[in-house]
Design a protein around this motif. Structure first.
Motif, PDB file in Angstrom:
ATOM      1  N   UNK A 113       0.846  -1.190   0.000  1.00  0.00           N
ATOM      2  CA  UNK A 113       0.000   0.000   0.000  1.00  0.00           C
ATOM      3  C   UNK A 113       0.880   1.237   0.000  1.00  0.00           C
ATOM      4  N   UNK A 114       0.582   2.157  -0.909  1.00  0.00           N
ATOM      5  CA  UNK A 114       1.366   3.377  -1.013  1.00  0.00           C
ATOM      6  C   UNK A 114       0.788   4.461  -0.114  1.00  0.00           C
ATOM      7  N   UNK A 155      -0.612  -1.369  -4.629  1.00  0.00           N
ATOM      8  CA  UNK A 155       0.435  -1.436  -5.655  1.00  0.00           C
ATOM      9  C   UNK A 155       1.046  -2.828  -5.661  1.00  0.00           C
ATOM     10  N   UNK A 156       1.734  -3.134  -6.763  1.00  0.00           N
ATOM     11  CA  UNK A 156       2.382  -4.431  -6.940  1.00  0.00           C
ATOM     12  C   UNK A 156       3.854  -4.224  -7.263  1.00  0.00           C
ATOM     13  N   UNK A 157       4.714  -5.034  -6.634  1.00  0.00           N
ATOM     14  CA  UNK A 157       6.158  -4.905  -6.784  1.00  0.00           C
ATOM     15  C   UNK A 157       6.665  -5.667  -8.004  1.00  0.00           C
ATOM     16  N   UNK A 158       7.564  -5.031  -8.743  1.00  0.00           N
ATOM     17  CA  UNK A 158       8.318  -5.674  -9.814  1.00  0.00           C
ATOM     18  C   UNK A 158       9.792  -5.401  -9.578  1.00  0.00           C
ATOM     19  N   UNK A 179       3.844  -0.751  -9.219  1.00  0.00           N
ATOM     20  CA  UNK A 179       2.853  -0.372 -10.230  1.00  0.00           C
ATOM     21  C   UNK A 179       1.517  -0.135  -9.543  1.00  0.00           C
ATOM     22  N   UNK A 180       0.818   0.919  -9.961  1.00  0.00           N
ATOM     23  CA  UNK A 180      -0.439   1.264  -9.321  1.00  0.00           C
ATOM     24  C   UNK A 180      -1.316   2.055 -10.281  1.00  0.00           C
ATOM     25  N   UNK A 216       6.612   3.724 -10.184  1.00  0.00           N
ATOM     26  CA  UNK A 216       7.731   4.466  -9.613  1.00  0.00           C
ATOM     27  C   UNK A 216       8.649   3.487  -8.885  1.00  0.00           C
ATOM     28  N   UNK A 217       9.858   3.920  -8.624  1.00  0.00           N
ATOM     29  CA  UNK A 217      10.775   3.114  -7.822  1.00  0.00           C
ATOM     30  C   UNK A 217      10.417   3.278  -6.350  1.00  0.00           C
TER      31      UNK A 217
END
Length: 221
Positions: A19-20, A26-29, A77-78, A87-88
């Motif tokens: 969660x941002x 959001x999902x991490x890549x 990613x969101x 964003x990073x």
């Protein structure tokens, strides 16, 4: 108490849901990892365009054996009001495959964590979201190679994190690994040292403060 770190183990897990700030899911890549030479093992994290040369911060007091270590960027990613965004969230320089058992703020020789107030931290400033990992010995030489690095970082930003972080080489083989956070504005960010159960340095992670926790995001130079 000073700023506390997020769960970096989860943040550097492909597909992790987080969660941002502001409550957005959001999902991490994870990026492809890129190796960086650390000939002295003295680590600097800074803006490659304003932080190299005579204005470079001092290396962190936590040092590692000279060698080559991998740099990985964790992006999130969101949905930004109906538009996909990315964003990073953090970038990690991995020293060992062993997990970090504890975390501490990465500090320079003149920094004293006891001086920090609630939510404060020591960190570095970036003007337009450009960040790099570099060995302390390479800082003076790489200050003269901004044009080539700028071209590579423009391509990196245009690719929207589809490219690995940029490794640039100086005149005597000095290396820097750089990337853009995806937020083309100024920011002030902390770096953390992860240590194994035996106290050895496991990794350095620079945090771009996009996650909903921990609370408190004041800054302190």
């Amino acid at each position: 108490m000073p700023l506390t770190p997020p769960d970096f183990t989860a943040l550097f897990t492909e597909g992790h849901r987080c969660t941002l700030l502001g409550g957005r899911p959001a999902t991490v890549t994870l990026s492809e990892s890129v190796d960086l030479a650390l000939p002295t093992g003295r680590v600097v994290v800074c803006d490659p365009f304003t932080g190299l040369g005579p204005f470079a911060p001092r290396p962190f007091t936590a040092e590692v054996p000279p060698g080559r270590y991998s740099v990985t960027v964790a992006t999130v990613s969101f949905d930004s009001d109906g538009t996909p965004a990315r964003v990073a969230a953090a970038a990690r320089l991995s020293v060992t495959t062993l997990p970090a058992a504890t975390w501490e703020l990465a500090v320079g020789a003149d920094d004293d964590v006891a001086d920090l107030g609630e939510g404060e931290f020591f960190g570095y400033e970036t003007d337009h979201g450009d960040v790099c990992f570099v060995d302390g010995s390479a800082v003076p030489a790489l200050a003269d190679h901004e044009d080539r690095l700028n071209e590579a970082l423009i391509a990196y930003a245009t690719a929207d994190f589809a490219l690995p972080p940029v490794r640039a080489t100086g005149p005597a083989g000095e290396e820097v690994v750089a990337f853009n956070t995806g937020r083309r504005r100024s920011g002030f960010y902390p770096t953390w040292v992860g240590r194994t159960g035996s106290g050895a340095v496991a990794s350095f992670v620079t945090d771009f403060l996009v996650l909903d926790d921990p609370p408190g995001h004041d800054t302190r130079r």
